[in-house]
Scaffold this active site. Sequence first.
Site, PDB file in Angstrom:
ATOM      1  N   GLU A 210      -1.130  -8.628   4.889  1.00  0.00           N
ATOM      2  CA  GLU A 210      -0.966  -8.765   6.352  1.00  0.00           C
ATOM      3  C   GLU A 210      -2.297  -8.674   7.091  1.00  0.00           C
ATOM      4  O   GLU A 210      -2.377  -9.024   8.260  1.00  0.00           O
ATOM      5  CB  GLU A 210       0.037  -7.726   6.870  1.00  0.00           C
ATOM      6  CG  GLU A 210      -0.489  -6.331   7.148  1.00  0.00           C
ATOM      7  CD  GLU A 210      -0.765  -5.493   5.895  1.00  0.00           C
ATOM      8  OE1 GLU A 210      -0.722  -6.054   4.773  1.00  0.00           O
ATOM      9  OE2 GLU A 210      -1.055  -4.288   6.040  1.00  0.00           O
TER      10      GLU A 210
ATOM     11  N   CYS B 222       0.844  -1.202   0.000  1.00  0.00           N
ATOM     12  CA  CYS B 222       0.000   0.000   0.000  1.00  0.00           C
ATOM     13  C   CYS B 222       0.875   1.247   0.000  1.00  0.00           C
ATOM     14  O   CYS B 222       1.535   1.543  -0.973  1.00  0.00           O
ATOM     15  CB  CYS B 222      -0.958  -0.046   1.200  1.00  0.00           C
ATOM     16  SG  CYS B 222      -2.307   1.141   1.065  1.00  0.00           S
TER      17      CYS B 222
ATOM     18  N   HIS C 182      -3.568  -5.600   0.972  1.00  0.00           N
ATOM     19  CA  HIS C 182      -2.935  -5.810   2.279  1.00  0.00           C
ATOM     20  C   HIS C 182      -2.894  -7.282   2.674  1.00  0.00           C
ATOM     21  O   HIS C 182      -3.782  -7.740   3.393  1.00  0.00           O
ATOM     22  CB  HIS C 182      -3.717  -5.056   3.357  1.00  0.00           C
ATOM     23  CG  HIS C 182      -3.513  -3.584   3.354  1.00  0.00           C
ATOM     24  ND1 HIS C 182      -2.477  -2.979   4.018  1.00  0.00           N
ATOM     25  CD2 HIS C 182      -4.200  -2.586   2.757  1.00  0.00           C
ATOM     26  CE1 HIS C 182      -2.538  -1.664   3.844  1.00  0.00           C
ATOM     27  NE2 HIS C 182      -3.580  -1.393   3.077  1.00  0.00           N
TER      28      HIS C 182
END
Lengths: 80, 80, 222, 733
Positions: free
Chosen positions: C198, C86, C196
């Site tokens: 994560e 990002c 994302h």
Amino acid sequence: MKARVFVTLKNGVLDPQGKAIGNALHGLGFGAVGDVRQGKVIDLELKESDEAKARASLKDMCEKLLANTVIEKYEIELKA
Amino acid sequence: MKARVFVTLKNGVLDPQGKAIGNALHGLGFGAVGDVRQGKVIDLELKESDEAKARASLKDMCEKLLANTVIEKYEIELKA
Amino acid sequence: MKSAVIVFPASNCDRDAQTALKQLTGKDPHMVWHQDSALPDVDLVVLPGGFSYGDYLRCGAMASQSSVMKAVKAHAEKGGAVVGICNGFQVLTETHLLPGALMRNADLKFVCRPVKLTVEETQSAFTRKYSKGQQITVPVAHGEGNYFADEETLNRLEGENRVAFRYAEGDNPNGSARNIAGILNEKRNVLGLMPHPERVVDPLLGGEDGKALFQSLIETLS
Amino acid sequence: MTQITPELVKEHGLTEGEYARIKRLLNREPSFVELGIFSVMWSEHCSYKSTRFHLRKLPTKAPWVLQGPGENAGVIDIGDGDACIFKMESHNHPSFIEPYQGAATGVGGIMRDVFTMGARPIAMMNALRFGEPSHPKTRHLVEGVVRGIGGYGNCMGVPTVGGEVNFHRSYNGNILVNAMCVGLAKANNIFLSAAKGAGNPVVYIGSKTGRDGIHGATMASAEFDDASDEKRPTVQVGDPFTEKLLLEACLELMATDAIIAIQDMGAAGLTSSSAEMGDKGGSGIELDLDKVPQREANMTAYEMMLSESQERMLAVLKPGREAEAEKIFKKWELDFAVIGITTDTKRLVVKHKGKIEADMPITALSDEAPVLERPYERPAPKVDTTSFDKSKKLMDSLATIIGSPDMASRRWVWEQYDHTVMADTVQRPGGDAAVVRVHGTNKGLAISTDVTPRYCKADPFEGAKQAVAESYRNISAVGALPLAVTDNLNFGNPQKPQIMGEIVGAIDGIGEACRALDYPVIGGNCSLYNETNGEGILPTPAIGGVGLMKDVHRMATVALKREGDALLLIGETRGHLGQSIYLREVEGREDGGAPPVDLKVERKHGEFVRKLIEDGRVDTVHDCSDGGLLSALAEMALAGNIGVDVGVAGTTVDAIPFFFGEDQARYVLAVPAKEADKIEGELREAGIIHALIGKTIAEKVVRVEREGEVSIAALRKAHEGWFPTYMSAPHTN
Ligand SMILES: Nc1ncnc2c1ncn2[C@@H]1O[C@H](COP(=O)(O)OP(=O)(O)O)[C@@H](O)[C@H]1O
Ligand SMILES: [Mg+2]
């Protein structure tokens, strides 16, 4: 001295903001509006009296930070 | 005709972007930089040949859409 | 695998990256402050999501000039692995570690939602645990993720199999050219992606499709 | 020196009586700076002069309440040494004038209230009310407010996990932007604002002071007329990057033991923060304005004391700890300055350029601030109407309702908010309550904001009870135990006895409901004078509730999950159509009484449902509220993409009121078929009215026996379509 730097998108780079503004203006009845492009203007005060030096330093600022030369071009305007 | 509209923050209105740019330029060693303010520049094409009419119409666009007159001011520049 | 997460003053996915790395590697990553000029001895550097320096001017522009980025550049040039997620992706393009630029989303709105991605390339340290063409769902959360590069660069990225992830047809959230969601550098040791991974390493949070990215790195770099 | 004239007093929003009182308290004429200070401190916004007397009636205590109203935010104990800190606040007037910045700074302000107490913000909510969709300003306001909330919250890296959006013509000239922030701290490390002790340094932290929003606090307490729209007072501009730095720097300083007291600078900036800190600590404060970091040249004492520049804090440190604190703030590149000292005089003294600009007893600003017992008339509650047009087709009405402005999906809104950052959002926007995990544990916090203003208009007391009850229900419906609420009381002009009656009725209703549900009020905010040209908003006492979930793995959501589940309706359906969405959207009538709320029954049903979820026996629950039973079923079908087949067996109520009535204390559960009998038995034993109304099915339809069916796809189109379609039309400033 005072400087004004224009940072605008290069030709050929799509400008979603400009397009949205154009559409909105049409929607509001401003039919005469053609192409619209949006850019940034950065006004700076510079403690520098030599015009050539100021210009060189501004160019450096643009290359390093103010513009992303992959997509943007810049113009520098000096006012005394 | 072509028009360029500048939209900048009114004096006294906090400009977080300008402040951050100023700080970053100092960080990069451009010590001569004083106050920095950031604004927008909007380039428009207008199907209108009468300058007065164009100006009036642009003013209307600024008031209605291009500028947020609560915190921003605008300038209009016409090029033939 | 030893890892570091770079912390810019307004990073805000640094903790998310830290938590995911800890969960999957069993070790706490080093958290490295943006004013540091050296990196600890690590195999992987993560540039997390967030707003680095407020993302004023342009996303990632100021971060690219920070002292820590000089060290990250050196790490990448030596062949060390770097992933930018990002805002991290934006920093990587601004630093020219990756080509192109990330512009305002085509509809000008910030967008936070799960998107479908296709894994395009599995020949990399970041993606080898995925299978080619695999569909995964990973959230995006950004206002400027609209990937732009000139035609020549795009052709080259595709020709060299450097597009790692694409948004599935019809699920492009930001107008990115050729549905590009993530790309590799020439040496294939730097990955930037807008989604994302994560945020999806736990079924409770909406899935586990991000896990394989970290597992690929662990397998390659340990 | 500026001459204090009656006009000047009036411009400061002070009455003649109040000015006389000021002179009595000071034993002299106030200086211009003192007049400014009094005007903001005695404004409705800061002094709560119209509501204070009534707010005292609210229940604020419980064994788990660590801090009730009176501080920047309330605090509850959530076990294991953890504390949850939360508060809701309005930024209504600024958001109407400049929606982006107004909403953004509203978010920033409420976050500061929470982190000034030592908490890291972990979730944001917002309750928004706009004028009717066809009003020329509405689109622009919606667009700006939503972008502003996202712009600030997203940059802060705090997930915005939910809220409410309503449209009603009563908000045409007065929109409501209420933002709520929930934070986490350690119970033994909470920071308060009492500046105890003399001789301690008063430090200024954060952004520089400019001439932003001077008189914002008095503006927020004044009625609008069309001219003020033109006047366009200075609004504050938010700087979320600086706020993020301020957050991190404050938390870093709070990890040391250098702080005696700390307080954000919100409305009335330096004035109210210093006065409140001195007041709570029983001390005096002396400020030297020459030391205040200034953004603009030649600022006067008056301007500095009244500036509402954002992203600033005031703290009192232990003597000798200044250097340590300064180092932290320099690291985060923030301004830091010692601008004063605490004294034992209980006076607020302001010096500037060698002159004493103000010197006044602090109690004159706090204890002596006017408390008004304004006359009020409790309106007679409207009575219900039972009539309805029997010819309307049930399934057509469902499609109308599900695609109406107040019922359509809010996806367009919440997709602009980062709702998953921090990697703890276990229940996203769109359900009954949002749930965020307490980082590193299995505990969760459930959060909801609620109020149904049309009920409050029909009956302020019953309507306010309903708001609390619905909050309790939403939190129970995900499986959490409701612990405490913060309120945001948005009303019209309290000088009108009818409006004051609405306020008193609502406060009494909140009090009664919170007492019955063991759901204390730990903070709140009042926003009055929401009127334009004499027309007030619907009474809108928004309730922000927080509950605790023991294990986030045992949580219910509204989405149907399997075919073949039994659909179980808990609670009695009498078919209350008064003030319903049905009457408004289908018949175009806004009439009837508010649905009555039986708090004992609410509590009993909530406890029953919560236990089922906690025991891991049920994972699909939705509360019945706006739009009634059929809307709830449709929402469940949409969320899970699974069909339902239901009937009206065993009731004398007609289909329309049965399916669209808004009776309270009801939940819909989808339970595995083999559990259904057992749960029914338990309900019978507990004496809870319930009905098995149907089952989930493979076909993607919502079907009602003898009434017909409508496809989920068609419902989805209506439900998801309204917002994006509405917002895609052009709009102006
Ligand atoms: N409607 C209300 N219900 C309960 N407490 C309230 C209400 N309105 C204000 N309070 C309390 O009064 C105190 C002052 O509120 P406020 O001036 O809004 O605080 P701040 O300036 O920190 O935002 C707070 O502790 C708040 O919780
Ligand atoms: Mg406060």
